[in-house]
Design a protein around this motif. Structure first.
Motif, PDB file in Angstrom:
ATOM      1  N   GLU A 160       0.326  -1.419  -0.186  1.00  0.00           N
ATOM      2  CA  GLU A 160      -0.291  -0.236  -0.124  1.00  0.00           C
ATOM      3  C   GLU A 160       0.479   1.671  -0.065  1.00  0.00           C
ATOM      4  O   GLU A 160       1.353   1.423   0.485  1.00  0.00           O
ATOM      5  N   PRO A 161       0.499   2.113  -0.395  1.00  0.00           N
ATOM      6  CA  PRO A 161      -0.666   2.544  -0.948  1.00  0.00           C
ATOM      7  C   PRO A 161      -0.833   1.813  -2.828  1.00  0.00           C
ATOM      8  O   PRO A 161      -1.649   1.924  -3.746  1.00  0.00           O
ATOM      9  N   ASP A 162       0.476   2.192  -3.238  1.00  0.00           N
ATOM     10  CA  ASP A 162       0.800   1.559  -5.301  1.00  0.00           C
ATOM     11  C   ASP A 162       0.509   0.321  -5.213  1.00  0.00           C
ATOM     12  O   ASP A 162       0.449   0.305  -7.108  1.00  0.00           O
ATOM     13  N   GLU A 170     -15.668  -6.107 -10.314  1.00  0.00           N
ATOM     14  CA  GLU A 170     -16.355  -5.761  -9.240  1.00  0.00           C
ATOM     15  C   GLU A 170     -16.151  -4.844  -8.379  1.00  0.00           C
ATOM     16  O   GLU A 170     -17.133  -4.215  -7.170  1.00  0.00           O
ATOM     17  N   GLY A 171     -14.198  -4.555  -8.069  1.00  0.00           N
ATOM     18  CA  GLY A 171     -13.840  -3.281  -7.911  1.00  0.00           C
ATOM     19  C   GLY A 171     -12.932  -3.272  -6.395  1.00  0.00           C
ATOM     20  O   GLY A 171     -12.592  -2.202  -6.053  1.00  0.00           O
ATOM     21  N   CYS A 172     -13.134  -4.730  -5.844  1.00  0.00           N
ATOM     22  CA  CYS A 172     -13.010  -4.588  -4.863  1.00  0.00           C
ATOM     23  C   CYS A 172     -11.445  -4.911  -4.446  1.00  0.00           C
ATOM     24  O   CYS A 172     -11.202  -5.302  -5.398  1.00  0.00           O
ATOM     25  N   ALA A 173     -11.224  -4.749  -2.861  1.00  0.00           N
ATOM     26  CA  ALA A 173      -9.153  -4.692  -3.177  1.00  0.00           C
ATOM     27  C   ALA A 173      -9.629  -6.499  -2.700  1.00  0.00           C
ATOM     28  O   ALA A 173     -10.177  -7.054  -1.852  1.00  0.00           O
ATOM     29  N   TYR A 174      -8.129  -6.582  -3.329  1.00  0.00           N
ATOM     30  CA  TYR A 174      -7.465  -8.079  -2.440  1.00  0.00           C
ATOM     31  C   TYR A 174      -6.935  -7.480  -1.309  1.00  0.00           C
ATOM     32  O   TYR A 174      -6.685  -6.772  -1.143  1.00  0.00           O
ATOM     33  N   GLN A 175      -6.780  -9.010  -0.560  1.00  0.00           N
ATOM     34  CA  GLN A 175      -6.806  -8.593   0.973  1.00  0.00           C
ATOM     35  C   GLN A 175      -5.574  -8.378   1.504  1.00  0.00           C
ATOM     36  O   GLN A 175      -4.821  -8.758   0.763  1.00  0.00           O
ATOM     37  N   LEU A 176      -4.988  -7.786   2.278  1.00  0.00           N
ATOM     38  CA  LEU A 176      -3.573  -7.586   2.548  1.00  0.00           C
ATOM     39  C   LEU A 176      -3.945  -7.819   4.564  1.00  0.00           C
ATOM     40  O   LEU A 176      -4.639  -6.863   4.709  1.00  0.00           O
ATOM     41  N   ASP A 177      -2.637  -8.230   4.893  1.00  0.00           N
ATOM     42  CA  ASP A 177      -2.620  -8.507   6.329  1.00  0.00           C
ATOM     43  C   ASP A 177      -2.762  -6.742   7.140  1.00  0.00           C
ATOM     44  O   ASP A 177      -1.779  -6.273   6.507  1.00  0.00           O
ATOM     45  N   GLU A 178      -3.104  -6.512   8.035  1.00  0.00           N
ATOM     46  CA  GLU A 178      -3.607  -5.828   8.822  1.00  0.00           C
ATOM     47  C   GLU A 178      -2.269  -5.426   9.465  1.00  0.00           C
ATOM     48  O   GLU A 178      -1.869  -3.835   8.891  1.00  0.00           O
ATOM     49  N   SER A 179      -1.438  -5.353   9.715  1.00  0.00           N
ATOM     50  CA  SER A 179      -0.371  -5.148   9.911  1.00  0.00           C
ATOM     51  C   SER A 179       0.382  -4.845   9.109  1.00  0.00           C
ATOM     52  O   SER A 179       1.591  -3.662   9.152  1.00  0.00           O
ATOM     53  N   ALA A 182      -1.010   0.174   4.859  1.00  0.00           N
ATOM     54  CA  ALA A 182      -0.048   1.628   4.993  1.00  0.00           C
ATOM     55  C   ALA A 182      -0.363   2.933   5.877  1.00  0.00           C
ATOM     56  O   ALA A 182      -2.359   2.392   6.599  1.00  0.00           O
ATOM     57  N   PRO A 183       0.372   3.452   7.313  1.00  0.00           N
ATOM     58  CA  PRO A 183      -0.463   3.963   8.004  1.00  0.00           C
ATOM     59  C   PRO A 183      -1.147   5.352   8.101  1.00  0.00           C
ATOM     60  O   PRO A 183      -0.358   6.197   7.578  1.00  0.00           O
ATOM     61  N   VAL A 184      -2.337   5.412   7.404  1.00  0.00           N
ATOM     62  CA  VAL A 184      -2.989   7.230   6.754  1.00  0.00           C
ATOM     63  C   VAL A 184      -3.337   7.537   8.554  1.00  0.00           C
ATOM     64  O   VAL A 184      -2.419   8.921   7.680  1.00  0.00           O
ATOM     65  N   ARG A 185      -3.392   7.397   8.843  1.00  0.00           N
ATOM     66  CA  ARG A 185      -3.437   8.425  10.761  1.00  0.00           C
ATOM     67  C   ARG A 185      -1.552   8.768  10.292  1.00  0.00           C
ATOM     68  O   ARG A 185      -1.564  10.250  10.469  1.00  0.00           O
ATOM     69  N   GLU A 186      -1.281   8.259  10.866  1.00  0.00           N
ATOM     70  CA  GLU A 186       0.390   8.771  10.989  1.00  0.00           C
ATOM     71  C   GLU A 186       0.998   9.406   9.704  1.00  0.00           C
ATOM     72  O   GLU A 186       1.665  10.142  10.173  1.00  0.00           O
ATOM     73  N   THR A 187       0.345   8.931   8.503  1.00  0.00           N
ATOM     74  CA  THR A 187       0.915   9.253   7.354  1.00  0.00           C
ATOM     75  C   THR A 187       0.899  10.857   7.503  1.00  0.00           C
ATOM     76  O   THR A 187       1.285  11.975   7.269  1.00  0.00           O
ATOM     77  N   VAL A 188      -0.475  11.329   7.473  1.00  0.00           N
ATOM     78  CA  VAL A 188      -1.510  12.389   7.734  1.00  0.00           C
ATOM     79  C   VAL A 188      -0.124  13.802   8.638  1.00  0.00           C
ATOM     80  O   VAL A 188      -0.567  14.286   8.395  1.00  0.00           O
ATOM     81  N   LEU A 189      -0.667  13.276  10.153  1.00  0.00           N
ATOM     82  CA  LEU A 189       0.197  13.713  11.513  1.00  0.00           C
ATOM     83  C   LEU A 189       1.805  13.956  10.738  1.00  0.00           C
ATOM     84  O   LEU A 189       1.771  15.071  11.305  1.00  0.00           O
ATOM     85  N   VAL A 232      -6.911   3.982  -1.813  1.00  0.00           N
ATOM     86  CA  VAL A 232      -6.825   3.018  -0.794  1.00  0.00           C
ATOM     87  C   VAL A 232      -7.706   2.244   0.101  1.00  0.00           C
ATOM     88  O   VAL A 232      -8.759   1.912   0.596  1.00  0.00           O
ATOM     89  N   ALA A 233      -7.250   3.261   1.535  1.00  0.00           N
ATOM     90  CA  ALA A 233      -8.091   3.760   2.560  1.00  0.00           C
ATOM     91  C   ALA A 233      -9.845   3.345   2.810  1.00  0.00           C
ATOM     92  O   ALA A 233     -11.040   2.979   2.797  1.00  0.00           O
TER      93      ALA A 233
END
Length: 281
Positions: A160-162, A170-179, A182-189, A232-233
């Motif tokens: 993630e994200p590229d 269908e447009g849905c994303a393939y799964q990726l382990d939560e760990s 990409a850390p959206v909150r941390e990237t924004v901050l 992606v989010a």
């Protein structure tokens, strides 16, 4: 000629090496066709180059990175290059790829030995000699398992994200382990603190938004210019939306439209019952 082109050319020109790559190392250039039509969320290039015996597929992406997708809806970067991918598959055969670079030496050694021994039993006593032949023919090396695992883990964290894979219908994303997400909150901050002019944090007080909903952070990522991170989010939020999430889905329509992603916006609209109002739409 890139390293990826070189390795693929060798495998296509040397049927003996291609046969070894396919079995016992499950990289079959004769089965480079995925179970369904797919694309990257980013719109980047994606080319299937090999299949595996369990129904998965290896894709070559921008910059030479190799993406692996299985037949159960999971996908992530395997390696930064095809050479890396082949060294990983050949050096960590079978279940050895499930080990971790953080495992202690005894666990690592035993895990690799067990995986190799299982392959020797199934493949035959020529396993080690044939592996050496394949590596030599491709100009590759048998590297330490911990190094290979670290390379694989480093690549996976770049999915993630590229390099997020989507079902192209269908447009849905393939799964990726939560760990590995990409850390959206941390990237924004981090971006906002580096540049106080960006939305996301009050630099004078280091305050963060009181609304901790994922949609808030995805929206802030979009406003900061982290387009693919936001996309992606938002896609993953849409994938997880249920029948009681009409308000969320309506907001997602607007967010996708703000990104210029009319395909995902239309997908979100189809989930809404008739009569639900979409802001701006």
């Amino acid at each position: 000629m890139t390293h990826s082109d070189r390795a693929l050319r060798i495998l296509h020109e040397r049927p003996d090496l291609a046969a070894l790559a396919a079995w016992p190392f499950s990289f079959d250039i004769g089965a480079a066709e995925h179970v369904e039509e797919v694309r990257l969320a980013s719109g980047g290039p994606l080319r299937p180059i090999a299949g595996e015996d369990s129904g998965g597929t290896y894709f070559l992406c921008a910059g030479g990175a190799v993406l692996h997708a299985d037949s159960e809806g999971w996908a992530g970067l395997l390696a930064e290059s095809l050479d890396d991918a082949l060294e990983i598959l050949i050096g960590l055969p079978g279940d050895a790829g499930c080990l971790s670079s953080e495992d202690d030496e005894a666990t690592l050694t035993a895990g690799v030995a067990e995986a190799e021994e299982e392959l020797r039993e199934n493949y035959g006593p020529e396993f080690d000699a044939d592996r050496a032949t394949l590596l030599s023919g491709l100009g590759l090396r048998l590297r330490p398992p911990r190094e290979l695992l670290a390379r694989m883990e480093r690549a996976a964290r770049r999915t993630e994200p590229d390099f997020v894979l989507l079902n192209a219908v269908e447009g849905c994303a393939y799964q990726l382990d939560e760990s590995l997400r990409a850390p959206v909150r941390e990237t924004v901050l981090a971006s906002a603190r580096a540049d106080p002019a960006l939305p996301g944090v009050d630099a004078s007080r280091h305050a963060t938004p009181t609304d901790d909903a994922p949609l808030t952070w995805a929206r802030l990522a979009r406003l900061q210019g982290h387009t693919e991170l936001a996309r992606v989010a938002l896609i993953r939020l849409l994938d997880g939306a249920g029948p009681r999430d009409d308000a969320l889905v309506a907001e997602l329509v607007g967010e996708f439209e703000a990104l210029g992603d009319t395909w995902q916006a239309a997908r979100a609209r189809r989930l809404l019952p008739r009569g639900v109002v979409v802001a701006g739409g």
